[in-house]
Scaffold this active site. Sequence first.
Site, short mmCIF file in Angstrom:
data_model
loop_
_atom_site.label_atom_id
_atom_site.label_comp_id
_atom_site.label_asym_id
_atom_site.label_seq_id
_atom_site.Cartn_x
_atom_site.Cartn_y
_atom_site.Cartn_z
N ASP A 59 36.98 -0.14 14.73
CA ASP A 59 35.97 0.93 14.79
C ASP A 59 35.76 1.48 13.37
O ASP A 59 36.53 2.32 12.90
CB ASP A 59 36.43 2.04 15.73
CG ASP A 59 35.36 3.09 15.91
OD1 ASP A 59 34.45 2.90 16.74
OD2 ASP A 59 35.40 4.11 15.18
N GLU A 61 34.30 3.48 10.13
CA GLU A 61 33.62 4.73 9.76
C GLU A 61 32.80 4.41 8.52
O GLU A 61 33.18 3.55 7.72
CB GLU A 61 34.61 5.86 9.48
CG GLU A 61 35.43 6.27 10.69
CD GLU A 61 34.64 6.60 11.94
OE1 GLU A 61 33.56 7.22 11.82
OE2 GLU A 61 35.09 6.23 13.03
N ASP A 159 29.15 -1.70 15.16
CA ASP A 159 30.20 -1.95 14.16
C ASP A 159 29.99 -3.27 13.45
O ASP A 159 30.10 -3.34 12.22
CB ASP A 159 31.58 -1.91 14.84
CG ASP A 159 31.94 -0.49 15.21
OD1 ASP A 159 32.54 0.21 14.38
OD2 ASP A 159 31.57 -0.06 16.32
N HIS A 218 36.32 10.46 15.51
CA HIS A 218 35.65 9.94 14.30
C HIS A 218 36.62 9.61 13.17
O HIS A 218 36.18 9.31 12.06
CB HIS A 218 34.53 10.87 13.80
CG HIS A 218 33.49 11.13 14.84
ND1 HIS A 218 32.64 10.15 15.30
CD2 HIS A 218 33.19 12.26 15.53
CE1 HIS A 218 31.84 10.67 16.22
NE2 HIS A 218 32.16 11.95 16.39
N ASP A 223 39.94 6.50 16.75
CA ASP A 223 38.91 5.95 17.65
C ASP A 223 39.36 4.58 18.16
O ASP A 223 39.29 4.30 19.35
CB ASP A 223 37.56 5.80 16.91
CG ASP A 223 36.80 7.13 16.80
OD1 ASP A 223 37.25 8.13 17.35
OD2 ASP A 223 35.73 7.13 16.14
P1 AMP Z 1 31.95 6.78 15.24
O1 AMP Z 1 32.59 5.44 15.47
O2 AMP Z 1 31.32 7.38 16.42
O3 AMP Z 1 32.96 7.65 14.60
O4 AMP Z 1 30.76 6.55 14.21
C1 AMP Z 1 30.78 5.58 13.20
C2 AMP Z 1 29.91 6.06 12.08
O5 AMP Z 1 28.60 6.36 12.56
C3 AMP Z 1 30.38 7.33 11.38
O6 AMP Z 1 31.36 7.09 10.39
C4 AMP Z 1 29.07 7.81 10.76
O7 AMP Z 1 28.73 7.07 9.61
C5 AMP Z 1 28.06 7.46 11.86
N1 AMP Z 1 27.89 8.60 12.77
C6 AMP Z 1 28.53 8.83 13.93
N2 AMP Z 1 28.14 9.99 14.49
C7 AMP Z 1 27.22 10.51 13.66
C8 AMP Z 1 26.42 11.70 13.66
N3 AMP Z 1 26.49 12.58 14.66
N4 AMP Z 1 25.57 11.90 12.63
C9 AMP Z 1 25.48 11.02 11.61
N5 AMP Z 1 26.19 9.88 11.55
C10 AMP Z 1 27.05 9.62 12.55
MG MG Z 2 34.66 5.90 14.91
#
Ligand code: AMP
Ligand code: MG
Length: 274
Positions: A59, A61, A159, A218, A223
Amino acid sequence: MTRDELRTKLAELHLETRGVKDVLRKRLKNFYKKQKLTQTLQIKSECSDMYYDYICVIDFEATCEENNPPEYLHEIIEFPIALVNTRTLEIEDTFQEYVKPEQKPTLTEFCTKLTGITQDMVDKAGSFPDVLQRVVDWMRERELGTKCRYAVLTDGSWDMSKFLNVQCHLSRIEYPRFAKKWINIRKSYGNFYKVPRTRTKLASMLENLGMVYEGRPHCGLDDSRNIARIAIRMLQDGCELRVNECLHAGQLVNVPNTSPLESAPPPYSPWQKV
Ligand code: AMP
Ligand code: MG
């Protein structure tokens, strides 16, 4: 059966009793199905027919802004892996490295707040090709794709089809073959528990299974661990997790579940410039 009746029955069978009614019904149904199959084939239930020995949950970031525009070029800033052993149903090992972004080296405040990744963490980190090389070494040490059969698993399509694809272009390296096919757990979860795609976000999947998020949302590794916990519960509930998406000529493609089960290839070094 009511939810309480299902829970009583599951408790009698020493099975997990948490989760919404649909989940409990599916768990019980699969228990009977598996029991019947075991009796018919006279195989021990612990001798699982799960094809993969390991599942690599990844996952990423990435850099971001509040309300990223659609054309925003995300750069990977965290590369985590949670390695699930499909026999012991445990997270056997983890990998985590931060990555220094090159296009936009300064993180936005929003990004740090969202991911918990600070400027200092990425300043001290290696470049994406260097980190990917260490991922490859780590996977090789664990004999993934050689002695052990494995598949990559992610929460959604982004991803690989977006973050890794874009990052490989930006770093001018070949897209790694081992990540060309993967299990999109949202799709597997929706099909298995018969829930619409709107209810397959990480928080909803956990909630439906009666589980709570552990760690910091996050944070890529946390995650990954929580996605791994869902995958483990699905395997316990009798789901055969299998590759269901791939990247073909740079495009996201659906893999039908009639396709033969294949293990991901051994990882290789990403130094081939394209
Ligand atoms: P996540 O796996 O949900 O943590 O998201 C992966 C990536 O997507 C994060 O590191 C951000 O670059 C982007 N991302 C996730 N949620 C948001 C959000 N609410 N606003 C902007 N970018 C986001
Ligand atoms: Mg994540």
